[in-house]
Design an enzyme around this catalytic site. Sequence first.
Site, PDB file in Angstrom:
ATOM      1  N   CYS A 127       0.845  -1.185   0.000  1.00  0.00           N
ATOM      2  CA  CYS A 127       0.000   0.000   0.000  1.00  0.00           C
ATOM      3  C   CYS A 127       0.884   1.240   0.000  1.00  0.00           C
ATOM      4  O   CYS A 127       2.106   1.160   0.083  1.00  0.00           O
ATOM      5  CB  CYS A 127      -0.928   0.020   1.214  1.00  0.00           C
ATOM      6  SG  CYS A 127      -0.043   0.066   2.799  1.00  0.00           S
ATOM      7  N   CYS A 130       3.375   1.705   2.784  1.00  0.00           N
ATOM      8  CA  CYS A 130       4.658   1.007   2.657  1.00  0.00           C
ATOM      9  C   CYS A 130       5.668   1.884   1.922  1.00  0.00           C
ATOM     10  O   CYS A 130       6.848   1.927   2.291  1.00  0.00           O
ATOM     11  CB  CYS A 130       4.470  -0.305   1.910  1.00  0.00           C
ATOM     12  SG  CYS A 130       3.397  -1.502   2.735  1.00  0.00           S
ATOM     13  N   ASP A 536      20.650  25.649 -32.563  1.00  0.00           N
ATOM     14  CA  ASP A 536      22.098  25.696 -32.719  1.00  0.00           C
ATOM     15  C   ASP A 536      22.404  25.299 -34.158  1.00  0.00           C
ATOM     16  O   ASP A 536      21.566  24.711 -34.852  1.00  0.00           O
ATOM     17  CB  ASP A 536      22.745  24.717 -31.732  1.00  0.00           C
ATOM     18  CG  ASP A 536      24.248  24.626 -31.925  1.00  0.00           C
ATOM     19  OD1 ASP A 536      24.899  25.672 -31.997  1.00  0.00           O
ATOM     20  OD2 ASP A 536      24.745  23.485 -32.023  1.00  0.00           O
ATOM     21  N   ASP A 735      22.984  20.432 -29.385  1.00  0.00           N
ATOM     22  CA  ASP A 735      23.583  19.103 -29.241  1.00  0.00           C
ATOM     23  C   ASP A 735      24.866  19.078 -28.441  1.00  0.00           C
ATOM     24  O   ASP A 735      25.340  18.004 -28.082  1.00  0.00           O
ATOM     25  CB  ASP A 735      23.870  18.505 -30.625  1.00  0.00           C
ATOM     26  CG  ASP A 735      25.121  19.102 -31.256  1.00  0.00           C
ATOM     27  OD1 ASP A 735      25.296  20.336 -31.162  1.00  0.00           O
ATOM     28  OD2 ASP A 735      25.919  18.340 -31.828  1.00  0.00           O
ATOM     29  N   ASP A 739      25.745  24.021 -25.394  1.00  0.00           N
ATOM     30  CA  ASP A 739      24.310  24.257 -25.485  1.00  0.00           C
ATOM     31  C   ASP A 739      23.588  23.960 -24.175  1.00  0.00           C
ATOM     32  O   ASP A 739      22.405  24.287 -24.041  1.00  0.00           O
ATOM     33  CB  ASP A 739      23.698  23.383 -26.594  1.00  0.00           C
ATOM     34  CG  ASP A 739      24.218  23.747 -27.971  1.00  0.00           C
ATOM     35  OD1 ASP A 739      24.389  24.957 -28.227  1.00  0.00           O
ATOM     36  OD2 ASP A 739      24.472  22.838 -28.771  1.00  0.00           O
TER      37      ASP A 739
END
Length: 853
Positions: A127, A130, A536, A735, A739
């Site tokens: 439950c 827990c 970019d 990438d 960035d």
Amino acid sequence: MVPARRLACTLFMSSSSPSSAASADNHACYHCGLPVPPETHFYVDMGGTQRRMCCAGCEAVAQAIVDNGLADYYRHRDAMPEARVEAMPDALRYLGLFDHPEFQQSFVHPVGEHEREASLILEGITCAACVWLNERHIARQAGVAAVQINYATRRARVRWDERRIKLSDILGAIHAIGYRAYPYDAARAEQVADRERRSMLWRVFVAGFGMMQVMMYAVPAYLAGEGEMTPDVERLLRWASLLLTLPVVLYSAAPFFQRAWRDIRLRRLGMDVPVALGVGSAFLASLWATLTDGPEVYFDSVTMFVFFLLGGRYLEMLARQRAVRGIEELGKVLPAFSERLPRWPAETGGERVPVSQLVPGDHVRVRPGEAVPADGTVVDGVSATNEALLTGESRAVPKTVGAALTGGSINISSPLVLRVEQVGESTRLAAIRRLMERAATEKPRLATQAERGAVWFIVTLLALAAVTGSVWYFIDPARALWVFVSVLVVACPCALSLATPTALTVATDALARMGVLVTRGRAIETLARANHYVFDKTGTLTLGRMSVEEIRPLGSLDEDALCALAAALEQGSEHPIAAGLRAVAAGRTPASSEVAEQVVAVTGQGMEGFCAGRQVWIGRADFVAARAGLPLPAELAEMEKNSGTVVALGNAQGWLGLFRLADAPRPGAAALIRHLAGAGVPMTILSGDAPAVVAAVARELGVADAHGGMTPQDKQTFIVGLQAQSGKVVAMTGDGVNDAPVLAQAHVSVAMGSGTDLARNQADIVLLNEDLASLSAAGDLARKTVRIIGQNLWWSFAYNFSAVPLAMAGLVTPWMAGVGMAGSSLLVVVNALRLQYRRKGTDVKATDVKGPT
């Protein structure tokens, strides 16, 4: 002697009966609920009250819970520890094994210099209490930095400082309060999901069977005219209906009552409260009418309502499990064994070894039809691989000597020999899985708002039902109960709460199958609102495969020596320019092998280091000029007139040379830019390259706003300026390492799948297939998702605002209300599932892009 059965039960916890039953019975153990042997005398002081335990094991566990200030566990829990004992795995008998680096390779990964993070699975969770107990108990251990437990999957993510605590200590702390923890296993998680499906399907079956049988007994009562059915027959049909309804209420509908009771005890209102109240009151009224020969019973309505509601929730559970199954599939794509070649290439004989024993540098043969066991490079053979599960691209990818192989991809045609480079949690597959798990743990804004709305809806519904029942009691007491039940049942908080999370879950799964990985819960709704795209250049709008087009020596070094020196300085860089410089150096035969020492990367500028005792700089011309104290070379302007990026190399004595590198636009970039422009979406290119180079790429792609020569700080400042404009929602795509700050600053950020780890970790979305057309597809699907969420919410409110007044007026019977509620929830789920499907023969591409809504 204390029976072993009772001692073991304190170590393993699962579902049984409510805690109140144990506390009410003085002869039952307060911790585990089992009978207390008369000859034992074990007690634990809880808030001034002596609670009796059945054995020393329960006494020790309960005392540990109390000593750690977690006694509220006994008040919150709604299930008792399991009575059936399961054998402890052998590995858990020796917790020290979990501290061995070799053993940790498959499920532990570093997140800092001394911090480690493990993915575990917990057993014994029954439950929410827990989860509460475990999270707080683990978090209180010295050295534990963070812990998150997913109640639905029983998975735990634990982060700790290995200098202060060991993993075995954490597992021991979990065992001390009666739970089991061990490395996450996708197969075990699938078993849990299978049990959940089987259990729900059995409940649906029992409810459906009971409904059909009860309806058979109800039809004669409906069709019989006045005096056509004797009281004895009517009484017999009622008792038969009662017996058939009992399994439906006590078994099929049991989870509704359990969760409703838990919510009431925790002083909160959930979706199951009105459901349990409606089913319970209708059943009890029917039971009383059966016992006292009352005028009306509702067994048919009760069974029909439970069946339709369970059926809707079963379908919703299937959709939810299917949506999250992508994470589990990623955990199972790696093979268990591989064919290692210990003496390759001298000998081609191999040996079967577990994948967990592979280390970087090993050579592995991958036969056709087998999965690649780890990340690495092809050293022998020519074939093709299927990377659909990782990138969403179903076409075969050719592989020759020197090509990179990703763990989890499938070899298709011919045998390959792989040199292992990354294993375990260092592989790309593991990184993707971690990002998907992060997205699953975050709760989007739309889902939070929907949950808040559902809570107020339930409060209002209960008030309306109470008022309606009271009014009808004075108008027509015989109809008051079923009108009260109809109001409770006909309203559908389930549809309101399912409207948003179901659509977002299905959309996340659909995007993953397209090769678009959503790594944060808020990404879809924000992408749908994005109205300014920032890109970019290198590695994003262009392929990032820089090739050296021109070398201009400016000192005493020739081209070969310049290439060797540049490659030495760029040896550890992941930037595409560095890869281009290393590639051109590898194709030449330099006069001497250069070695760079004390190399330092200056983000967005270049590299500096020492070669042959002299400090050397490489990167942007203005950066080198500033560090070396040199004027810009006259040749720079001439080289910048041509397309490409110019990289300068120099030291304190003067300029050594210039390199001009060129890059090609990425396929799909032009289509994406063209259709975003056609939709009226403004776009900007931000790059650290020379302004002339950036302007040339912008002209080729058709972007009017382009800025070159920008540092990471300049890019971040630019994004902040855009965000300051009213109504601007900025989507940033990049990438590289430089960035990362601007990706974190943007409202929604996108990273290329081939980008750096830092960029992918900062991004909200990762393009695994590196196809920019899929970004437009993702935007289209995100907007469709928001529209479907709007449709679901509109339907939910329209249905409830129409059905509730009709029920209050007494025009809706309980069985009609059950059909309406279940149908409303089912409609919401089915509408969300439309996100998984596309028209046959079509794909969502850049041409599908529409303007932001």
